[in-house]
Scaffold this motif. Structure first.
Motif: not given
Length: 499
Positions: A28-38, A40-43, A121-128
């Motif tokens: 499963t290449p898409d790890l976006r479900t683990q992108l759940n914090s500021t 992790k975005v920075a990382q 950017l997608q994560y940030i858009e979903n967490n305004p």
């Protein structure tokens, strides 16, 4: 390399994979479900910068190289064949996307960087409502702009100020990949530039240096983004904006001088092994943005085609407009023909500690105060502000000339006219700036962009076993001045560059 896993956060862009990606896609290449914090975005954004480098193919395609002749003691490197193809302006072959230093590898790494930026950017858009994400949105937008900017300037026709710029650009991606083999199209160069500019201007006001607690020079800080903007607008021909953004970093000559590379002081007296470590250290005031790249470019002096005696005589050792002598380090600590500017220290990332296996890499200065100053000098020149251009040129030279003495070495329009035999002041200043940049950025790949922007013919020597030299040339309108897209791009619906 640090945070290497985040290169695979999004599905591979344009159907092109980095080394090892095929196995990764079996899971499963898409790890976006683990992108759940500021955090992790920075990382994630540490991988929003290309992990490949353009140095190999831009430098070896430019006029900063020569044929040093046939010998039996050149090194055999996996990249040597690709470097030779660069020298003869030949396209790469299938499979070269997995060879560091190739045009295919850089294309892939740039789109992987864009994929990381888009996922953030997608994560940030979903967490305004999360205000802490504001600065990371700025970084993601600017990083996305930078990767596209490099791609369009390498794989498409050079932007012509006030021109139509309707030739094919590159795909501008603004969303994470959701399919492995999507279909894409090439926008025009004008459209690509417009989207780059929007990302840049939208992202710039959001940049906040305070979020970069560690290694700030590996991120788009305020100084780095202003240097990027100054380069972008110089290339676009908006000289007023180029000057404005450069001025946010550069003020008076006394303030600028300590920010420049100390060629005629610290560098001049350093041992070679100390110098090439210093050159790419983030602690150097001159380095505004550093990039980490999988590369063996530090070994490029061991092959037949590259920096040599004739190139050195025309650049770092050449007579110059000041009448003084350059303080550059010459041809490195090796004997002929293994010339090197010795700017890069090869590092090594072991895939498993103690195994001896892994990837070589280098740290690359992507933006420097030195380039920024000379870009402003060119923008001043192009807008007929000759006195200010001369001021920047002389500030630059004050750290480049051995035993610099303003009374003896100050450059004037009259001195330029006499040295180059050019009477037009604008033409003379542009010639001066381009020649100084050529010497300054030997082995750093920047010359290629200047050659294309100014439509200068490129000449390469060919030396046979009897010592006879012939030459080949690349004219300003030669289609090979556009690097070719990878073969895999055709499967994604893209049209290759003409040949």
């Amino acid at each position: 390399m640090k945070n290497k896993i985040y290169i695979y956060i999004a599905l591979t862009a344009l159907g092109i994979s980095a080394s090892g990606c095929k196995k990764f896609l079996e899971h499963t290449p898409d790890l976006r479900t683990q992108l759940n914090s500021t955090e992790k975005v920075a990382q994630l954004l540490t991988s929003a910068y290309p992990k490949g480098t353009y140095l190999d193919f831009t430098e070896l395609s430019s006029d900063n190289v020569e044929d040093k002749g046939p010998r039996s003691d050149y090194r055999t490197l996996s990249t040597a064949v690709s470097w030779e193809r660069n020298y003869f302006w030949q396209d790469f072959v299938s499979g070269s996307e997995e060879i560091s230093g190739t045009t295919d590898f850089y294309w892939s790494s740039a789109y992987l960087a864009i994929a990381s930026a888009n996922t953030a950017l997608q994560y940030i858009e979903n967490n305004p409502i999360d205000a802490k994400l504001r600065a990371y949105k700025g970084e993601a937008l600017v990083a996305r702009a930078y990767a596209h900017f490099m791609l369009v300037n390498l794989y498409a026709r050079t932007y012509v100020p006030n021109g139509t710029n309707n030739s094919p650009g590159i795909p501008f991606l603004t969303a994470p990949e959701t399919v492995v083999s999507g279909k894409y199209s090439r926008e025009t160069v004008a459209e690509t530039y417009a989207k780059i500019e929007k990302d840049l201007t939208d992202g710039m006001p959001l940049i906040d240096n305070s979020v970069y607690k560690a290694a700030p020079k590996y991120h788009f800080t305020l100084n780095a983004v202003n240097a990027f903007a100054a380069r972008f607008y110089l290339f676009k021909g908006d000289f007023a904006k180029s000057i404005m953004y450069a001025g946010k970093v550069l003020t008076t000559p006394d303030q600028i001088k300590p920010m420049l590379r100390p060629w005629n002081t610290t560098y001049q007296n350093a041992a070679f092994d100390a110098f090439n470590i210093m050159f790419t250290q983030s602690s150097q005031n001159s380095n505004l943005l550093m990039g980490e790249a999988n590369s063996v470019w530090a070994r490029s002096h061991y092959i037949r085609y590259g920096f040599g005696r004739a190139t050195a005589a025309a650049t770092v050792s050449a007579a110059n407009v000041t009448g003084g002598e350059f303080a550059y380090r010459g041809t490195g600590p090796f004997i002929e023909p293994f010339f090197t500017a010795y700017k890069f220290k090869e590092l090594f990332f072991e895939s498993k500690i103690g195994s001896g296996f892994g990837d070589p890499y280098i740290m690359v200065p992507l933006f420097t105060v030195d380039e920024l100053l000379m870009n402003r000098a060119e923008a001043y020149t192009s807008s007929n502000q000759f006195d200010l251009a001369l001021q920047d040129i002389n500030t630059f030279l004050s750290t480049r000339i051995k035993n610099y003495n303003p009374a003896a070495h100050t450059v004037t329009l009259a001195r330029i006219a006499s040295f180059y035999n050019i009477t037009d002041p604008k033409e003379g200043l542009i010639k001066t700036i381009l020649e100084l940049k050529r010497a300054e950025f030997i082995s750093e790949g920047i010359r290629w962009f200047d050659l294309n922007r100014h439509g200068l013919t490129i000449r390469h020597s060919m030396l046979d076993a009897n010592g006879k030299t012939t030459f080949i040339e690349l004219g300003k309108d030669d289609p090979r001045r556009l690097f070719q897209l990878p073969e895999a791009a055709v499967k994604a619906g893209l049209t290759l560059n003409p040949r």
